[in-house]
Design a protein around this motif. Structure first.
Motif, PDB file in Angstrom:
ATOM      1  N   GLU A  33     -40.714 -46.886 -38.791  1.00  0.00           N
ATOM      2  CA  GLU A  33     -40.815 -48.278 -39.267  1.00  0.00           C
ATOM      3  C   GLU A  33     -41.953 -49.033 -38.584  1.00  0.00           C
ATOM      4  O   GLU A  33     -42.659 -49.804 -39.228  1.00  0.00           O
ATOM      5  N   LEU A  34     -42.117 -48.805 -37.280  1.00  0.00           N
ATOM      6  CA  LEU A  34     -43.224 -49.460 -36.573  1.00  0.00           C
ATOM      7  C   LEU A  34     -44.557 -48.989 -37.136  1.00  0.00           C
ATOM      8  O   LEU A  34     -45.478 -49.775 -37.369  1.00  0.00           O
ATOM      9  N   TYR A  35     -44.642 -47.680 -37.397  1.00  0.00           N
ATOM     10  CA  TYR A  35     -45.855 -47.106 -37.967  1.00  0.00           C
ATOM     11  C   TYR A  35     -46.123 -47.691 -39.358  1.00  0.00           C
ATOM     12  O   TYR A  35     -47.257 -48.033 -39.700  1.00  0.00           O
ATOM     13  N   ALA A  36     -45.046 -47.809 -40.146  1.00  0.00           N
ATOM     14  CA  ALA A  36     -45.177 -48.335 -41.515  1.00  0.00           C
ATOM     15  C   ALA A  36     -45.813 -49.720 -41.503  1.00  0.00           C
ATOM     16  O   ALA A  36     -46.615 -50.061 -42.363  1.00  0.00           O
ATOM     17  N   LYS A  37     -45.442 -50.526 -40.488  1.00  0.00           N
ATOM     18  CA  LYS A  37     -45.962 -51.894 -40.369  1.00  0.00           C
ATOM     19  C   LYS A  37     -47.420 -51.927 -39.944  1.00  0.00           C
ATOM     20  O   LYS A  37     -48.118 -52.902 -40.158  1.00  0.00           O
ATOM     21  N   GLY A  38     -47.843 -50.868 -39.271  1.00  0.00           N
ATOM     22  CA  GLY A  38     -49.209 -50.851 -38.764  1.00  0.00           C
ATOM     23  C   GLY A  38     -49.301 -51.385 -37.346  1.00  0.00           C
ATOM     24  O   GLY A  38     -50.345 -51.896 -36.952  1.00  0.00           O
ATOM     25  N   THR A  39     -48.211 -51.296 -36.579  1.00  0.00           N
ATOM     26  CA  THR A  39     -48.272 -51.769 -35.193  1.00  0.00           C
ATOM     27  C   THR A  39     -48.205 -50.584 -34.229  1.00  0.00           C
ATOM     28  O   THR A  39     -47.802 -49.494 -34.600  1.00  0.00           O
ATOM     29  N   LEU A  40     -48.583 -50.860 -32.993  1.00  0.00           N
ATOM     30  CA  LEU A  40     -48.501 -49.821 -31.970  1.00  0.00           C
ATOM     31  C   LEU A  40     -47.030 -49.596 -31.593  1.00  0.00           C
ATOM     32  O   LEU A  40     -46.219 -50.517 -31.640  1.00  0.00           O
ATOM     33  N   ILE A  41     -46.730 -48.353 -31.221  1.00  0.00           N
ATOM     34  CA  ILE A  41     -45.335 -47.978 -30.996  1.00  0.00           C
ATOM     35  C   ILE A  41     -44.916 -48.192 -29.531  1.00  0.00           C
ATOM     36  O   ILE A  41     -43.834 -48.695 -29.254  1.00  0.00           O
ATOM     37  N   TYR A  42     -45.789 -47.764 -28.596  1.00  0.00           N
ATOM     38  CA  TYR A  42     -45.319 -47.632 -27.214  1.00  0.00           C
ATOM     39  C   TYR A  42     -44.812 -48.924 -26.566  1.00  0.00           C
ATOM     40  O   TYR A  42     -43.883 -48.876 -25.763  1.00  0.00           O
ATOM     41  N   PRO A  43     -45.375 -50.119 -26.932  1.00  0.00           N
ATOM     42  CA  PRO A  43     -44.867 -51.314 -26.259  1.00  0.00           C
ATOM     43  C   PRO A  43     -43.402 -51.597 -26.610  1.00  0.00           C
ATOM     44  O   PRO A  43     -42.718 -52.301 -25.895  1.00  0.00           O
ATOM     45  N   GLU A  44     -42.941 -51.029 -27.724  1.00  0.00           N
ATOM     46  CA  GLU A  44     -41.589 -51.359 -28.187  1.00  0.00           C
ATOM     47  C   GLU A  44     -40.650 -50.169 -28.168  1.00  0.00           C
ATOM     48  O   GLU A  44     -39.552 -50.239 -28.703  1.00  0.00           O
ATOM     49  N   HIS A  45     -41.086 -49.053 -27.626  1.00  0.00           N
ATOM     50  CA  HIS A  45     -40.266 -47.851 -27.735  1.00  0.00           C
ATOM     51  C   HIS A  45     -40.424 -47.006 -26.469  1.00  0.00           C
ATOM     52  O   HIS A  45     -41.402 -46.284 -26.311  1.00  0.00           O
ATOM     53  N   ALA A  46     -39.430 -47.116 -25.579  1.00  0.00           N
ATOM     54  CA  ALA A  46     -39.540 -46.470 -24.267  1.00  0.00           C
ATOM     55  C   ALA A  46     -39.686 -44.939 -24.346  1.00  0.00           C
ATOM     56  O   ALA A  46     -40.534 -44.370 -23.645  1.00  0.00           O
ATOM     57  N   PRO A  47     -38.901 -44.244 -25.179  1.00  0.00           N
ATOM     58  CA  PRO A  47     -39.062 -42.776 -25.228  1.00  0.00           C
ATOM     59  C   PRO A  47     -40.453 -42.354 -25.717  1.00  0.00           C
ATOM     60  O   PRO A  47     -41.010 -41.355 -25.250  1.00  0.00           O
ATOM     61  N   PHE A  48     -41.012 -43.134 -26.610  1.00  0.00           N
ATOM     62  CA  PHE A  48     -42.360 -42.822 -27.088  1.00  0.00           C
ATOM     63  C   PHE A  48     -43.365 -42.995 -25.946  1.00  0.00           C
ATOM     64  O   PHE A  48     -44.241 -42.148 -25.727  1.00  0.00           O
ATOM     65  N   LYS A  49     -43.194 -44.097 -25.201  1.00  0.00           N
ATOM     66  CA  LYS A  49     -44.071 -44.364 -24.062  1.00  0.00           C
ATOM     67  C   LYS A  49     -43.952 -43.248 -23.020  1.00  0.00           C
ATOM     68  O   LYS A  49     -44.945 -42.816 -22.429  1.00  0.00           O
ATOM     69  N   ALA A  50     -42.718 -42.738 -22.845  1.00  0.00           N
ATOM     70  CA  ALA A  50     -42.494 -41.645 -21.891  1.00  0.00           C
ATOM     71  C   ALA A  50     -43.262 -40.393 -22.323  1.00  0.00           C
ATOM     72  O   ALA A  50     -43.809 -39.659 -21.485  1.00  0.00           O
ATOM     73  N   ALA A  51     -43.315 -40.170 -23.630  1.00  0.00           N
ATOM     74  CA  ALA A  51     -44.065 -39.012 -24.135  1.00  0.00           C
ATOM     75  C   ALA A  51     -45.561 -39.178 -23.827  1.00  0.00           C
ATOM     76  O   ALA A  51     -46.245 -38.215 -23.464  1.00  0.00           O
TER      77      ALA A  51
END
Lengths: 283, 293
Positions: free
Chosen positions: A253-271
């Motif tokens: 959903e974040l991708y669909a909007k066109g926004t960056l993921i990591y500021p709003e998604h801790a597991p993604f940031k961990a990756a």
């Protein structure tokens, strides 16, 4: 350091990874991100910033100048791409078939086929908040992506020093455009998903990287949705598994909007942290 | 015979899963071609038997005969692809960079350079579990000329459809807008554009449709994952309305796509899901459109 983010299969998350890694890394490092998926460049959709430069990119195509031409037919004979046809009173050039090898032009005894620039696409340089972004965009109907990809890489090399981390977002697939986007890099990150399609296309991409003698590793995206076959394959083939990004509709959903993921998604940031650790902090 | 090409611009929108589902629904009434030769996947869903194999040769690479070569450097001077380098005091060709233009071999004063035709990949004709035949291919590692291999797959798939007197030829295209896609599209009767409700999906849809227009091919559209973002989904529908592109299906974000795939099944054969019904309806719609052309 130069890193190419590639994948065999399309839609595995190359652009997501490239844009997020660039923005995240740029908090501590100088970073330039280049979108080399010139047929369908998408990184720019996720990046806001100030346009520094926009210019047309050209390929060199022979242009027939009739004055001195004796219609000897040498040009047609030496063109191996059927891009030149000699008619009874003129020479026809088919630009879309031309590979810019210069043979016709330089072997013409009368100099009647000078090479002239013809537009094939555009290059854009944007200053985002904390990093630079360069995009190549191929004109529609242009068949050959490779020359434009080469020009974008050259632009990045000319304008950014070696201490800048260079991240290249590659096109999907395994053929010439991917090779062009990968071969000058220090490392290629292959993004895949844990499905039979992901595995099949990963094997093709790995085969290509091995032919290129390129260093590479794997990131599994949408981890948890499929099976363990990609992990097993990496283990058997001794391919480093750099990071796993969990399967999560919120990321989509974040991708669909066109926004960056990591500021709003801790597991993604961990990756992303796993990636940065893998590359020794990009020091 | 009507030729239907499924393309997407953006990768990973569900193109292959959808094409394979249509093939499964149409059974032996259609022939198939997988033109995504860079990353061919449809055989995994349709249990292709790889019954017939041919080597596919395309493109040439220069080869320097070291006994004849005097290392004069003429070849390196004319090569525009930086494919010739001096290694251990001998001029050598990097086959991956070589474009096969022959320029070096034409100017070599000792005729030391010959051009060798390269194997670019494997071509297959398979029977599938749905009773239809499929032309497909595997591009060689590091090989060029995927456009030509696509053309070969298309030509052979067309033959399958014609000799088998099939009503439909169903082609799985490749992502992007460059030579493989252009080869996939040429001669098609209908393009099915598969997109997704993401900003990238919309962006790539617009670009690939511009390309489709230049071929004068009628298009219909399937929006996948329409519920990921209502705003983007609306923007896609608005674009379709403006361009008068019929929307034949709107599919929700549904992990059935991946689950069916993990079982090597098409969506329509993988248990009951709302997706099956929607795909059946959309295939019926497509058939009506293409039959009335």
């Amino acid at each position: 350091m130069k890193i190419t983010i590639a994948s065999g299969k399309g839609g595995t998350g190359k652009t997501t990874l490239a844009t997020n890694l660039s923005a995240y890394l740029a908090m501590n490092k100088k970073v330039v991100l280049a979108d080399l998926d010139v047929e369908e460049p998408n990184s720019g959709l996720f990046i806001k910033g100030e346009l520094v430069l926009e210019k047309a990119c050209h390929k060199m195509i022979p242009q027939w100048v009739s004055d001195e031409c004796v219609l000897c037919g040498k040009c047609e004979e030496v063109c191996n791409f059927n891009a030149i046809v000699k008619l009874s009173e003129e020479i026809l050039v088919f630009p879309e078939l031309c590979h810019s090898c210069y043979a016709c032009s330089e072997l013409c005894p009368t100099g009647s086929l000078p090479m002239m620039p013809q537009k094939m696409g555009a290059l854009k340089h944007v200053k985002a908040d904390n990093f630079d972004f360069v995009e190549g965009r191929l004109d529609l109907g242009e068949e050959q992506a490779v020359p434009l990809i080469g020009q974008v890489i050259d632009y990045v090399d000319e304008h950014f020093d070696d201490d800048v981390v260079k991240i290249f977002d590659a096109p999907p697939g395994t053929s010439c455009p991917v090779i062009e986007a990968s071969r000058g890099s220090d490392f290629v990150v292959l993004v895949t998903e844990p499905t039979p399609f992901g595995l099949n296309d990963l094997k093709l991409a790995v085969g290509t990287m091995r032919v290129l003698k390129q260093k590479f590793g794997v990131v599994i995206n949408r981890y948890g949705i499929g099976d363990a076959s990609v992990e097993h394959y990496c283990e058997e083939e001794k391919i480093p598994l750099i990071a796993k990004i969990p399967n999560d509709r919120n990321i989509a959903e974040l991708y669909a909007k066109g926004t960056l993921i990591y500021p709003e998604h801790a597991p993604f940031k961990a990756a992303l942290d796993d990636m940065i650790t893998f590359f020794g902090g990009f020091k | 015979m009507r030729e239907i090409v499924v393309i997407s611009g953006k990768g990973g929108t569900g193109k292959t899963s959808i094409t394979a589902s249509f093939a499964y629904l149409e059974k032996e009434n259609c022939a198939l071609g997988d033109c995504d030769v860079d990353a061919a996947d449809m055989h995994l869903l349709l249990d292709a038997d790889f019954n017939h194999q041919e080597d596919f040769y395309s493109g040439e690479v220069a080869f320097i005969d070291e006994d004849l070569c005097t290392n004069c450097g003429e070849c390196k001077a004319v090569c525009r692809f930086d494919a010739i380098d001096v290694i251990d005091e001998q001029h050598r060709v990097d086959p991956i960079s070589c474009e096969g233009c022959w320029y070096c071999s034409r100017v070599c004063p000792t005729e030391a350079i010959s051009m060798k035709v390269q194997k670019a990949g494997d071509f297959y004709i398979s029977s599938t579990k749905t009773g239809n035949k499929m032309a497909h291919a595997k591009l060689g590692f590091g090989a060029e000329n995927s456009g030509k291999l696509v053309a070969k797959v298309k030509k052979e798939a067309k033959k399958l459809a014609e000799t088998g007197q099939k009503e439909f030829l169903l082609i799985d295209g490749s992502p992007g807008t460059g030579c493989p896609v252009i080869s996939s599209l040429s001669g098609a009767d209908l393009a099915v554009l598969v997109t997704e409700a993401t900003v990238s999906g919309l962006h790539d849809l617009k670009r690939v449709y511009e390309l489709v227009k230049t071929f004068n091919i009628k298009a219909v559209c399937i929006i996948n994952k329409f519920d990921l973002n209502a705003g983007v989904s609306e923007a896609i529908e608005l674009f379709l309305a403006e361009e008068e592109i019929p929307m034949v299906a709107k599919l929700p974000y549904d992990e059935t796509f991946t689950k069916a795939l993990a079982q090597a099944q098409t969506i329509v054969e993988y248990g009951e899901s709302g997706l099956s019904t929607k795909l059946e309806e959309s295939w019926e719609n497509i058939k009506v459109i293409v039959r009335n052309m």
